[in-house]
Design a protein around this motif. Structure first.
Motif, PDB file in Angstrom:
ATOM      1  N   PHE A  33      40.311  54.619  42.419  1.00  0.00           N
ATOM      2  CA  PHE A  33      40.179  54.022  43.771  1.00  0.00           C
ATOM      3  C   PHE A  33      38.431  53.687  43.592  1.00  0.00           C
ATOM      4  CE2 PHE A  33      43.132  57.340  44.339  1.00  0.00           C
ATOM      5  CZ  PHE A  33      44.129  56.663  44.636  1.00  0.00           C
ATOM      6  N   THR A  62      43.465  49.762  48.168  1.00  0.00           N
ATOM      7  CA  THR A  62      43.878  49.704  46.536  1.00  0.00           C
ATOM      8  C   THR A  62      45.359  49.686  46.664  1.00  0.00           C
ATOM      9  OG1 THR A  62      41.808  50.955  45.915  1.00  0.00           O
ATOM     10  CG2 THR A  62      43.947  50.663  44.730  1.00  0.00           C
ATOM     11  N   VAL A 105      45.218  47.749  41.042  1.00  0.00           N
ATOM     12  CA  VAL A 105      45.178  48.617  39.755  1.00  0.00           C
ATOM     13  C   VAL A 105      46.724  48.799  38.988  1.00  0.00           C
ATOM     14  CG1 VAL A 105      44.441  50.843  38.984  1.00  0.00           C
ATOM     15  CG2 VAL A 105      43.115  49.837  40.824  1.00  0.00           C
ATOM     16  N   ARG A 140      41.842  45.799  45.864  1.00  0.00           N
ATOM     17  CA  ARG A 140      41.748  45.979  44.369  1.00  0.00           C
ATOM     18  C   ARG A 140      43.108  46.509  43.961  1.00  0.00           C
ATOM     19  NH1 ARG A 140      39.951  51.147  41.385  1.00  0.00           N
ATOM     20  NH2 ARG A 140      39.131  50.331  39.290  1.00  0.00           N
TER      21      ARG A 140
END
Length: 171
Positions: A61, A67, A97, A95
């Protein structure tokens, strides 16, 4: 107006069928997510640093962005179909991931990434991370806010439109 009156029965059937279908999909989604971490903001996840395929280390993170964590396995056929949908999330405040789990070797993950044309960074997870996030299968998604609180989760295939909708609803 005449068309609506003429086709009223058909429109009512379609509406009923859509409502039933949406209810069934919603019930399946709830059932699939029953063992995932609670997504009401009460679960806070500690940050960890994971290796990338380039042997760098990155945090899971970052503090100033929400995230979306996408857990996948390189042998998962559904993951191969869905991982590309993450590329359609174009929110600068999010974001994305991608975390590989249940792999035998880094080469296996690299083959999956090449085969699936993955564009984003891929992190290499562990069984401890899998247990921490209660990942029951693949793909599993978690949405975390800036305070690393779980505010959304999903299990199974998600379309690009579904991911965009979930992201929008959890802002």
């Amino acid at each position: 107006m005449k068309w609506i009156v003429k086709h009223k029965a058909r429109l009512l059937r379609w509406s009923r069928d859509l409502l039933i279908g949406a209810s069934i999909i919603y019930a399946i989604t709830l059932w699939q997510g029953r063992h995932l971490l609670d997504d009401d903001g009460t679960v806070v996840v500690d940050n960890v640093h994971l290796a990338t395929l380039n042997n760098d280390v990155q945090p899971l993170f970052v503090s100033d962005k929400r995230t979306l964590v996408y857990f996948f396995a390189p042998w998962c056929a559904i993951c191969e179909l869905s991982i590309g949908n993450l590329d359609h999330l174009s929110d600068p405040e999010l974001r994305v991931v991608r975390v590989a789990l249940d792999y035998q070797s880094q080469n296996e993950v690299e083959d999956f990434v090449n085969r699936s044309n993955v564009k984003g960074v891929v992190l290499l997870g562990s069984n401890q991370l899998k247990q921490k996030f209660k990942v029951p299968g693949y793909p599993t998604y978690y949405l975390l806010n800036e305070q690393q609180q779980v505010v959304g989760h999903s299990f199974g295939y998600s379309s690009a439109m579904g991911l965009k909708l979930k992201n929008y609803l959890n802002k």
